[in-house]
Design an enzyme around this catalytic site. Structure first.
Site: not given
Length: 378
Positions: A94, A272, A310, A312, A315, A341
């Protein structure tokens, strides 16, 4: 000659949603894409190895903060952002325009540029369209943003007109400097920014102007600055109709599932936000059944995973009971696991969105996702 970096793969039959690939110096990026925010060269509480493990291909860093500390010259000495951070995939930077905008009383905007006082030590600095491009070249950004003037939701038309006039002039100056840097071997891309506040005629004027420049991509700024969700949706939908289909389109600063799904439906490729990691530090988790505040007492004896849908590693490994415990004890691990997560959740959602678009069922996916997300059945 400005090279084309966007390859369109598939357009959804019912919406403007599309899939594609952006070809960048540090590898291809599949779109739509969510970019984690590593403001100061690091995504808070998440290592670059974890980002790679999740599957991210591009992250964001901020010119304003890196300019102040450690300084662009030090980053350049380390081999640019990639050498400095050891993140070997892509960086979008940015320009720092939004950070300067948020300083309000500490800055002054003129035709030349923006003079501001550092929020760290009060020292005075000047950003111009040219030196912001030069700073981002030192950072070796794969995509850099022009310096712009961002305005809030409640400004009067006269201020919006002045801000757009300055932003338009700065766009021309940034583009000229970027082309000079290209002649010196810089490989990164410049995205101009659509502004115009919440006035449709100004938005149209800005969108048509940046489209005429034939830059590698285009960003849409000045949204998600405090306006109601329906105003965001209306203005985004209005703006994109004036932008070319053969360029990657980037809406700055959105990171909730609702906003991402709306942006994708309108043909946006990139977004973003700091939100996924920011809320993680406060014990808030995304889940397929809505937001979860892990601090709640009802999770004290709950041995189930945070989100049963989930996959991941958080989890798969930890119980809600444990996640509540480490949050209440203010363990650093709590921020690390929650951030991992939340980023995994959004990245996986984006993968599912791409698959749905390619199979012409994006609206079905969007409807089902939001119904579940708003069910609050946790």
């Amino acid at each position: 000659m400005i090279k084309e970096i966007f390859e369109l793969h598939h357009k959804d039959k019912d919406t403007r949603a599309r899939t594609g690939v952006i070809h960048l110096p540090h590898g291809d990026v599949e779109t739509p894409v969510f970019m984690p925010v590593g403001t100061k060269g690091t995504v808070k509480a998440v290592s670059k190895d974890s980002l790679e493990e999740i599957g991210f291909e591009i992250i964001l860093a901020n010119t304003y903060h890196l300019y102040l500390r450690p300084g662009a010259d030090i980053v350049q000495e380390n081999g640019g952002l990639h050498g400095f951070t050891k993140w070997n995939k892509n960086f979008l930077t940015d320009s720092g325009g939004f950070q300067v905008f948020s300083l309000s009383g500490l800055r002054k905007i003129t035709d030349e540029g923006v003079t501001f006082r550092s929020d760290i030590d009060g020292s005075r600095h000047l950003f111009t369209p040219e030196n912001v491009v030069q700073t981002q070249v030192k950072l070796n950004s794969d995509i850099q943003m022009q310096l712009d003037v961002c305005t809030g939701f409640d400004v009067q038309r006269k201020e919006a007109e002045r801000s757009l006039r300055i932003t338009t002039d700065w766009t021309k100056r940034a583009l000229a400097e970027w082309k000079r840097q290209q002649e010196n071997g810089y490989l990164g891309n410049l995205f101009p920014i659509v502004q115009g506040n919440f006035f449709e005629d100004l938005r149209k004027e800005s969108a048509q102007f940046v489209s005429s420049l034939n830059t590698p991509g285009i960003a849409i700024g000045g949204l998600s600055v405090g306006e109601p969700a329906d105003v965001f949706e209306k203005m985004l939908r209005y703006t994109v109709q004036f932008l070319p289909e053969n360029k990657p389109l980037y809406v700055m600063g959105i990171g909730t599932p609702e906003y991402i799904l709306e942006a994708v439906a309108d043909g946006i490729d990139m977004f973003d936000c700091v939100q996924p990691t920011r809320i993680a530090r406060h014990g808030l988790y995304f889940s397929h059944k809505g937001m979860v505040s892990i601090k709640q007492k009802r999770f004290e004896h709950d041995l189930s995973p945070l989100d049963k849908e989930c996959n991941c590693k958080v989890c798969r490994t930890y119980s809600r009971s444990y996640l509540r415990h480490i949050f209440r004890e203010q363990e650093i691990l709590s921020s690390m696991l929650a951030s991992y997560h939340n980023l995994y959740f959004l990245h996986n959602m984006i993968k599912e969105i791409r698959e749905a678009i390619n199979n012409d069922r994006f609206e079905e996916y969007r409807k089902n996702f939001l119904e579940n997300f708003h069910s609050n059945e946790i």
